[in-house]
Enzyme design. Structure first.
Site, PDB file in Angstrom:
ATOM      1  N   GLN A 227       0.848  -1.199   0.000  1.00 60.72           N
ATOM      2  CA  GLN A 227       0.000   0.000   0.000  1.00 60.72           C
ATOM      3  C   GLN A 227       0.882   1.246   0.000  1.00 60.72           C
ATOM      4  O   GLN A 227       1.568   1.524   0.982  1.00 60.72           O
ATOM      5  CB  GLN A 227      -0.911  -0.022   1.231  1.00 60.72           C
ATOM      6  CG  GLN A 227      -1.789   1.195   1.399  1.00 60.72           C
ATOM      7  CD  GLN A 227      -2.494   1.190   2.742  1.00 60.72           C
ATOM      8  OE1 GLN A 227      -2.196   0.365   3.614  1.00 60.72           O
ATOM      9  NE2 GLN A 227      -3.424   2.099   2.934  1.00 60.72           N
TER      10      GLN A 227
ATOM     11  N   SER B 296       1.165   6.682   2.612  1.00 57.56           N
ATOM     12  CA  SER B 296       1.874   7.671   3.439  1.00 57.56           C
ATOM     13  C   SER B 296       3.151   8.168   2.769  1.00 57.56           C
ATOM     14  O   SER B 296       3.829   7.429   2.050  1.00 57.56           O
ATOM     15  CB  SER B 296       2.226   7.066   4.802  1.00 57.56           C
ATOM     16  OG  SER B 296       1.061   6.754   5.536  1.00 57.56           O
TER      17      SER B 296
ATOM     18  N   GLU C 276      -9.404  -1.811   5.615  1.00 55.72           N
ATOM     19  CA  GLU C 276      -8.258  -2.108   6.474  1.00 55.72           C
ATOM     20  C   GLU C 276      -8.660  -2.124   7.933  1.00 55.72           C
ATOM     21  O   GLU C 276      -8.344  -3.056   8.683  1.00 55.72           O
ATOM     22  CB  GLU C 276      -7.153  -1.077   6.243  1.00 55.72           C
ATOM     23  CG  GLU C 276      -5.950  -1.261   7.162  1.00 55.72           C
ATOM     24  CD  GLU C 276      -4.921  -0.149   7.005  1.00 55.72           C
ATOM     25  OE1 GLU C 276      -3.760  -0.387   7.357  1.00 55.72           O
ATOM     26  OE2 GLU C 276      -5.282   0.955   6.550  1.00 55.72           O
TER      27      GLU C 276
ATOM     28  N   GLU D 134      -4.761   9.804  16.948  1.00 56.79           N
ATOM     29  CA  GLU D 134      -5.313  11.162  16.940  1.00 56.79           C
ATOM     30  C   GLU D 134      -6.271  11.361  15.766  1.00 56.79           C
ATOM     31  O   GLU D 134      -7.357  11.951  15.917  1.00 56.79           O
ATOM     32  CB  GLU D 134      -4.175  12.192  16.869  1.00 56.79           C
ATOM     33  CG  GLU D 134      -3.324  12.279  18.128  1.00 56.79           C
ATOM     34  CD  GLU D 134      -2.320  11.141  18.246  1.00 56.79           C
ATOM     35  OE1 GLU D 134      -1.697  11.012  19.312  1.00 56.79           O
ATOM     36  OE2 GLU D 134      -2.154  10.381  17.269  1.00 56.79           O
TER      37      GLU D 134
END
Length: 378
Positions: free
Chosen positions: A123, A126, A241, A361
């Site tokens: 994947q 990021s 996911e 977060e």
């Protein structure tokens, strides 16, 4: 919420338990390469028995099982301590995304090799400056003569060093708003324009990697969805996911909690009131995790796709697993830092839980805004 299994579901669980008792290959061997091939062989065996891609439609190689049966499978795999599959990202994310958004040609090309572990998927989301704010990513893809030329960098790419294909989000429209200018690609990792560099973790392993693209090429037929609609397809990936984590994680932490109780008894602290209180709190939170996993499953059964509720079990699992391993280290005392202990490994590996698969977060923001309906922070 009725958690009673139907006769059909109970029969499925009994058959699966029996099959796992006879076929579970046990603990994987030492060494990254040997362990990977072990998991690949195990997935092939699961596929031959019809257990890989269990809830995928039959026409795409799955069994067409219900979501409850898929949840039972995840629970039983964890309960029997069966090895993980080699192509976990392909099974949990890649395949469902291709089924939901891919063309018939894409489904024929990619789904079967995912199930058999012939082709491993990773994947590419990021980036060094685009982690939690994924839509700000800078990796660029430019259309040229029927293909796309990709330049940029990705990071924290699990199993990239073993992968044939990468689920890649890249910016294709520099002038569009950041959520609107992205496209979702399937990139061939076996080309000169792709460089994989391992990232060594605190555990000593290197399952994560950096990816560098220097004019890597993607044919136009490898676009999933439409150019510019990559954010929507990417959200589908992330929802699958997080939904895929819940049930197996709930059973895994319950097993680990039993091992923690055994450790407390062995070290003579099982009657210590503070230790007992911390263990009791972990048990309560583990049961809450299990029930929230069923809540997310109910939403998916009603609406046909995972919803934002899937972020909650992932957040809970991170907190529980970290607290559990921290208590184990406290119980072990001065022996805690010994590197050859399984508890030390678990403690170190758990540090990543609140980062991987979405930071805690960000998951809190998703739950606040999209589940509870609270005002947006910005």
């Amino acid at each position: 919420m009725d958690l009673t299994l139907s006769p059909q579901e109970q029969s499925f669980r009994d058959q699966l338990r029996s099959w796992l008792d006879e076929n579970n290959p046990g603990k994987e061997p030492a060494g990254d390469e040997a362990a990977f091939e072990f998991r690949r062989d195990w997935q092939k065996k699961l596929h031959e028995a019809g257990y890989a891609g269990l809830s995928w439609p039959k026409e795409f190689g799955g069994r067409g099982a219900t979501l409850v049966e898929q949840a039972i499978f995840n629970e039983e795999m964890a309960r029997s301590r069966a090895p993980a599959t080699a192509n976990v990202l392909g099974l949990v994310m890649g395949g469902p995304v291709v089924i939901a958004h891919g063309t018939e040609e894409q489904k024929k090309r990619w789904l079967e090799p995912i199930l058999s572990a012939e082709e491993i998927w990773c994947q590419g989301f990021s980036e060094p400056e685009s982690g939690s704010d994924l839509a700000s990513l800078k990796t660029k893809a430019v259309k040229s003569n029927g293909e796309w030329i990709v330049t940029g960098q990705k990071v924290w790419t699990t199993f990239a060093h073993e992968s044939k294909w990468c689920m890649l989000l890249a910016r294709t429209d520099q002038d569009a708003p950041k959520h609107k200018g992205l496209t979702y690609f399937i990139l061939d990792m076996e080309q000169e324009g792709v460089q994989v560099r391992p990232l060594r973790q605190i555990t000593g392993e290197a399952e994560f990697n950096e990816l560098f693209f220097e004019e890597a090429r993607i044919p136009d037929e490898n676009v999933i969805g439409r150019p510019g609609e990559g954010w929507m397809v990417g959200i589908t990936t992330l929802m699958h996911e997080r939904a895929g984590i819940a049930f197996g994680s709930a059973i895994a932490v319950k097993i680990a909690l039993g091992e923690l109780i055994a450790l407390a008894k062995d070290r003579g602290v099982a009657d210590d009131p503070v230790t007992r209180q911390r263990i009791a709190q972990l048990w309560i939170e583990t049961e809450t995790l299990r029930l929230n996993a069923y809540r997310g499953l109910t939403h998916q059964m009603k609406h046909g796709a995972p919803g934002p509720e899937g972020s909650l079990p992932k957040w809970q699992w991170s907190d529980i697993n970290q607290a559990l391993t921290e208590l184990a280290m406290d119980i072990r005392g001065e022996e805690g830092p010994i590197a050859d202990s399984s508890w030390t490994y678990r403690f170190l590996r758990a540090r990543a839980n609140s980062i991987e698969g979405g930071t805690t977060e960000i998951l809190k923001n998703i739950i606040a805004e999209r589940v509870l309906g609270l005002p947006k922070l910005r």
